[in-house]
Design a protein around this motif. Structure first.
Motif, PDB file in Angstrom:
ATOM      1  N   UNK A 116      37.261  52.018  31.680  1.00  0.00           N
ATOM      2  CA  UNK A 116      36.859  53.429  32.688  1.00  0.00           C
ATOM      3  C   UNK A 116      35.934  53.194  33.401  1.00  0.00           C
ATOM      4  N   UNK A 117      34.871  52.600  32.626  1.00  0.00           N
ATOM      5  CA  UNK A 117      33.339  52.582  33.289  1.00  0.00           C
ATOM      6  C   UNK A 117      33.407  51.531  34.379  1.00  0.00           C
ATOM      7  N   UNK A 118      34.144  50.320  34.126  1.00  0.00           N
ATOM      8  CA  UNK A 118      34.235  49.185  35.036  1.00  0.00           C
ATOM      9  C   UNK A 118      35.014  49.775  36.239  1.00  0.00           C
ATOM     10  N   UNK A 119      35.943  50.584  36.096  1.00  0.00           N
ATOM     11  CA  UNK A 119      36.653  51.267  37.331  1.00  0.00           C
ATOM     12  C   UNK A 119      35.733  52.100  38.224  1.00  0.00           C
ATOM     13  N   UNK A 120      35.017  52.653  37.502  1.00  0.00           N
ATOM     14  CA  UNK A 120      33.857  53.637  38.256  1.00  0.00           C
ATOM     15  C   UNK A 120      32.699  52.569  38.897  1.00  0.00           C
ATOM     16  N   UNK A 121      32.418  51.548  38.296  1.00  0.00           N
ATOM     17  CA  UNK A 121      31.332  50.564  38.718  1.00  0.00           C
ATOM     18  C   UNK A 121      32.054  50.086  39.877  1.00  0.00           C
ATOM     19  N   UNK A 122      33.480  49.436  39.948  1.00  0.00           N
ATOM     20  CA  UNK A 122      33.785  49.027  41.102  1.00  0.00           C
ATOM     21  C   UNK A 122      34.115  49.877  42.262  1.00  0.00           C
ATOM     22  N   UNK A 123      34.364  51.149  41.859  1.00  0.00           N
ATOM     23  CA  UNK A 123      34.992  51.885  43.187  1.00  0.00           C
ATOM     24  C   UNK A 123      33.459  52.324  43.837  1.00  0.00           C
ATOM     25  N   UNK A 124      32.389  52.379  43.105  1.00  0.00           N
ATOM     26  CA  UNK A 124      31.072  52.838  43.631  1.00  0.00           C
ATOM     27  C   UNK A 124      30.268  51.521  43.980  1.00  0.00           C
ATOM     28  N   UNK A 125      30.342  50.575  43.780  1.00  0.00           N
ATOM     29  CA  UNK A 125      29.734  49.261  44.174  1.00  0.00           C
ATOM     30  C   UNK A 125      29.485  49.217  45.604  1.00  0.00           C
ATOM     31  N   UNK A 126      28.187  48.940  45.794  1.00  0.00           N
ATOM     32  CA  UNK A 126      27.818  48.997  47.382  1.00  0.00           C
ATOM     33  C   UNK A 126      28.475  47.747  47.824  1.00  0.00           C
ATOM     34  N   UNK A 127      28.591  47.808  49.374  1.00  0.00           N
ATOM     35  CA  UNK A 127      29.175  46.538  50.125  1.00  0.00           C
ATOM     36  C   UNK A 127      28.633  45.352  49.836  1.00  0.00           C
ATOM     37  N   UNK A 128      29.428  44.355  49.600  1.00  0.00           N
ATOM     38  CA  UNK A 128      28.835  43.044  49.125  1.00  0.00           C
ATOM     39  C   UNK A 128      28.176  42.796  48.056  1.00  0.00           C
ATOM     40  N   UNK A 129      28.365  43.811  47.142  1.00  0.00           N
ATOM     41  CA  UNK A 129      28.062  43.536  45.554  1.00  0.00           C
ATOM     42  C   UNK A 129      28.883  42.605  44.831  1.00  0.00           C
ATOM     43  N   UNK A 130      28.085  41.861  43.966  1.00  0.00           N
ATOM     44  CA  UNK A 130      29.233  40.867  43.335  1.00  0.00           C
ATOM     45  C   UNK A 130      29.993  41.793  42.233  1.00  0.00           C
ATOM     46  N   UNK A 131      31.175  41.727  42.416  1.00  0.00           N
ATOM     47  CA  UNK A 131      31.945  42.593  41.372  1.00  0.00           C
ATOM     48  C   UNK A 131      32.971  41.673  40.767  1.00  0.00           C
ATOM     49  N   UNK A 132      32.836  40.442  40.793  1.00  0.00           N
ATOM     50  CA  UNK A 132      33.615  39.306  40.124  1.00  0.00           C
ATOM     51  C   UNK A 132      33.043  38.536  39.139  1.00  0.00           C
ATOM     52  N   UNK A 133      31.854  38.055  39.247  1.00  0.00           N
ATOM     53  CA  UNK A 133      31.153  37.162  38.311  1.00  0.00           C
ATOM     54  C   UNK A 133      31.075  37.575  36.968  1.00  0.00           C
ATOM     55  N   UNK A 134      31.076  38.933  36.773  1.00  0.00           N
ATOM     56  CA  UNK A 134      30.604  39.596  35.391  1.00  0.00           C
ATOM     57  C   UNK A 134      31.928  39.816  34.613  1.00  0.00           C
ATOM     58  N   UNK A 135      33.201  39.777  35.376  1.00  0.00           N
ATOM     59  CA  UNK A 135      34.558  40.128  34.957  1.00  0.00           C
ATOM     60  C   UNK A 135      35.318  38.823  34.364  1.00  0.00           C
ATOM     61  N   UNK A 136      35.469  38.877  33.102  1.00  0.00           N
ATOM     62  CA  UNK A 136      36.306  37.771  32.501  1.00  0.00           C
ATOM     63  C   UNK A 136      37.747  37.979  32.367  1.00  0.00           C
TER      64      UNK A 136
END
Length: 119
Positions: free
Chosen positions: A99-119
């Protein structure tokens, strides 16, 4: 309780920022006596803001008994009966982190790395 007063006092600014983002789950027999504070928080929001405050409150009770500390919401067995808190608290991270990850992804700034930390 102070958080509730601050939220109500600054609702015009904070309300839109927290709408749908605050979720409270407390056992009806919380070991640290937090239940009444959560009830008070909800009642203050209802009396000052109204029904449309966008904050979720879940109170844990089963078979007339209140869940204790670490209640995180209801989880059911294959027969539809609520699982005891002694089991559900063991999977707290498995429930909350996605649930926290969903919020982080939804609110990540444009251009933020949202893939390298997801396994």
């Amino acid at each position: 309780y102070d958080l509730a007063r601050i939220l109500v006092r600054d609702w015009d600014e904070l309300g839109p920022k927290v709408a749908g983002k605050l979720h409270f789950a407390v056992g009806g027999s919380d070991s640290f006596y937090l239940t009444n504070a959560v009830y008070d928080f909800e009642q203050l929001l209802l009396s000052e803001i109204g029904e449309d405050h966008g904050v979720e409150f879940v109170y844990g009770a089963h078979d007339g008994l209140g869940y204790q500390h670490c209640f995180r919401g209801y989880e059911y067995d294959e027969d539809g009966k609520p699982l005891p808190n002694s089991l559900t608290r063991l999977t707290y991270a498995q429930d909350v982190i996605p649930k926290m990850v969903d919020v982080w992804l939804k609110n990540a700034p444009a251009g933020a790395d949202v893939t390298s930390w997801r396994y």
